[in-house]
Design an enzyme around this catalytic site. Structure first.
Site, mmCIF file in Angstrom:
data_model
loop_
_atom_site.group_PDB
_atom_site.id
_atom_site.type_symbol
_atom_site.label_atom_id
_atom_site.label_comp_id
_atom_site.label_asym_id
_atom_site.label_seq_id
_atom_site.Cartn_x
_atom_site.Cartn_y
_atom_site.Cartn_z
ATOM 1 N N ASP A 179 5.106 -7.567 89.153
ATOM 2 C CA ASP A 179 5.621 -8.740 89.851
ATOM 3 C C ASP A 179 6.824 -8.379 90.714
ATOM 4 O OD1 ASP A 179 5.746 -11.715 90.159
ATOM 5 O OD2 ASP A 179 7.708 -11.406 89.225
ATOM 6 N N GLU A 190 2.618 -6.364 93.634
ATOM 7 C CA GLU A 190 2.815 -7.564 94.439
ATOM 8 C C GLU A 190 4.009 -7.260 95.341
ATOM 9 O OE1 GLU A 190 4.195 -12.210 94.374
ATOM 10 O OE2 GLU A 190 5.055 -10.706 93.052
#
Length: 651
Positions: free
Chosen positions: A321, A374
């Site tokens: 993330d 990401e």
């Protein structure tokens, strides 16, 4: 041997010098088996040995329901000059609640959760549970061996179903009536397998106290959330997935962590895991601490945690993330709010080194396991090997494709001719990285609306647009990711406190969206031209990207053996008769896919199963197809050798 469970005082624990040396270097891959709490038997007494890193603490003891939470009763002992405190506490049973009582630098007493705890209390409680690791017998040997032998899935079909486990379904109408890990194996797993997805990606499953953080503010990095059961129940779920041929990817958050007083922050009264300087150690957007990647022990905590999920839980991939927030020192900061690196730049050099090290170690020790970034900026080489100067990730989310495509589809078809570059621009960089095309949870919450609700027009056009959108996504080079609810056209934007609107599946239009996703996945998986070369220019060729006036584009997807799939997209609600598309192969071209088919909820306009190629130098192509393009629809065709086949219905 007779085991005496009578509680007695704690005793020192020796930790091997080599373990301490590797920890100090930040290279102890099994650190979670040295630090934390582990069952043990000493001098005939059963209990747990505890170890925690708190170099500036004045004293550390273990408190829990086994000693009335009394600091100092079961003290830990410093281990050489390592900063580690350790001790054996007899009489502690499996499942006992515990924390560390840390006399901090400065004199305050803080009750801290074990950073390496394997299980933790159900929120809002935050104590750890004494647990053990070796409590499950795996049955996925064939899957794990095949994964190792295949290696990274660069040339495989990868279609990911992203799930928030707490809101996929509820057992009752009451919030919190979650399905357990084992119940998800009986419900979620067959559902995903039936739809043809290759992987399930879970939003973070590490324990977190606040539901609304969706797991992205992690409290216990080594503890699967107790919302859905015990750690071995999660192992059961993953085992079941592997035996059903479905991989499992886990969202992982190494960039930041919450400031909860019981957590990692200021663990011994100083910044151990985080920078002390708020310009480096605090995230302005999320109100969290940022890991100090320059500190070996903090990096080792994260490295061991990543390997823990891969080794102990057989996870098939980690989606990292907010990588951009790790790469840039000035991320979401104004001038004067950040500290430049040693060269005066904004790159976070220790974080970059950590990511490269993480990816190198994971790919070396767990062949076939993917690490997914990401990453929302234009940082070069995110998914290129470390030895070639890249960050070493397996895949990168293609955020540019996602933003441009959503922007295009939100426009009324009459305006799309002026914005066709939004569709074609992605092909300028489609092979710079190993991309995943994400339609994730971020695009269907916080006021953004569901995917279906973003589509313009009346009801029929909205559904047709969504079917066209999905076909364009599956046809475009790159792996696929779709957030739950998108597979049947959820109207309402996602809320973590409500289940998906399953009643929509009573309606044929929503059944049609689900049938389309199922068939797209099947077509994608069984057709090498659709996935084998989706990271390589040799697997793609434009046929025509210049027909702005009609809002039509066409391209080829090509397999190594020469097989090819022609995709033609009509982004307007106009039926286009006798539309000519160039091709190389003569003979009969069979229509493989038509998003306007009645079984998907369309109007069943098509080409009666296929068309015969005609010789002509159309646009430089030796042959052409004269097609009927359905409204707001995509067609896929492939050449067949031999005589033309008998016409059939639109498929």
């Amino acid at each position: 041997m007779t085991v005496d469970l009578t509680p007695v005082a704690s005793s020192p624990v020796n930790i091997a010098e080599f373990d301490l040396y590797l920890f100090g270097k930040g290279r102890h891959f099994d650190l979670y088996r040295v630090l934390g709490a582990h069952p043990d038997v000493r001098d005939g007494h059963a209990g747990y040995r505890f170890a925690v890193w708190a170099p500036h603490a004045r004293a550390v003891s273990v408190v829990g329901d086994f000693n009335q939470w009394s600091p100092g009763l079961h003290k830990l002992y410093p281990v050489a000059a390592s900063g580690v405190w350790a001790g054996f506490v007899p009489g502690v049973p499996r499942g006992a609640l515990y924390k560390f009582a840390v006399r901090q630098h400065g004199g305050d007493m803080a009750l801290k959760a074990d950073p390496y705890a394997f299980f933790a209390q159900y929120r809002p409680e935050t104590a750890c549970l004494a647990w053990d690791l070796d409590n499950y017998s795996w049955n996925d040997v064939a899957w794990m061996q095949a994964r190792r032998e295949r290696g990274l899935p660069i040339d495989e079909a990868v279609s990911i179903y992203e799930v928030h486990a707490g809101s996929w379904r509820f057992k009752t109408d009451q919030y919190g009536s979650f399905y357990s890990y084992r119940e998800l194996a009986e419900t979620l797993l067959p559902y995903v397998a039936d739809l043809g997805f290759t992987h399930i990606e879970f939003m973070p499953l590490a324990e977190h106290p606040l539901d609304e953080s969706w797991g992205y503010q992690t409290g216990h990095y080594f503890a699967p959330t107790s919302r859905f059961g015990q750690p071995e129940d999660l192992k059961f779920f993953i085992d079941a997935c592997h035996n059903r041929g479905v991989g499992v990817i886990l969202d992982w958050v190494p960039g930041h962590f919450p400031k909860d007083a019981w957590g990692l922050g200021r663990f011994d009264g100083t910044g151990l895991y985080e920078h002390e300087d708020p310009r480096q150690g605090e995230h302005p957007d999320w109100g969290t601490y940022v890991f100090n990647f320059a500190r070996h022990e903090a990096r080792n905590f994260l490295l061991a945690n990543a390997l823990y999920w891969l080794k102990e839980f057989h996870i098939d991939g980690l989606r990292i993330d907010a990588v951009a927030s790790m790469l840039y020192l000035d991320y979401s900061r104004q001038d004067g709010e950040w500290v430049p690196n040693e060269f005066g730049g904004k790159e976070n050099i220790p974080a970059i080194e950590f990511l490269r090290d993480l990816n190198t170690v994971v790919h070396e020790h767990f062949p076939g396991a993917a690490v997914i970034a990401e990453e929302s900026t234009s940082w070069p080489g995110v998914s290129r090997p470390v030895y070639a100067g890249g960050l070493g990730f397996t895949f990168k989310w293609n955020m540019g494709w996602m933003n441009d495509t959503l922007s295009y589809f939100a426009k009324e078809p009459i305006h799309r001719s002026h914005h066709q570059n939004n569709l074609t621009f992605s092909m300028l960089y489609a092979f710079h990285e190993n991309f995943i095309l994400p339609l994730s949870h971020d695009e269907v919450t916080h006021g953004k609306g569901a995917l279906l609700s973003k589509m313009p027009g009346d009801m029929w056009r909205m559904f047709a647009n969504l079917r066209l959108f999905y076909a364009y996504m599956w046809a475009h080079p790159g792996k696929k990711l779709l957030f739950m609810g998108g597979e049947f056209g959820q109207w309402r934007e996602w809320s973590s406190r409500e289940p998906l609107d399953w009643a929509l599946l009573d309606f044929p239009t929503h059944q049609g969206i689900m049938a389309l996703v199922r068939d797209l996945n099947a077509f994608y998986r069984r057709t090498p031209a659709m996935h084998v070369r989706d990271n390589d220019w040799t697997g793609f060729e434009w046929v025509d990207l210049t027909d702005y006036a009609s809002s039509v584009i066409s391209f080829l997807r090509k397999a190594p053996d020469g097989a090819q799939i022609l995709w033609v997209f009509n982004f307007t609600p106009v039926v286009r008769e006798k539309y000519c598309v160039g091709c190389r192969a003569p003979g009969y071209w069979r229509e493989l896919f038509n998003t306007d088919a009645a079984c998907f909820g369309g109007s069943n306009v098509g080409n009666a199963g296929g068309v015969q190629a005609r010789p002509s130098a159309l646009g430089g192509w030796p042959h052409y197809l004269e097609l009927t393009l359905p409204p707001l629809a995509a067609l896929a065709l492939t050449p067949e050798s031999g005589p033309a086949q008998a016409p059939g219905p639109a498929s």
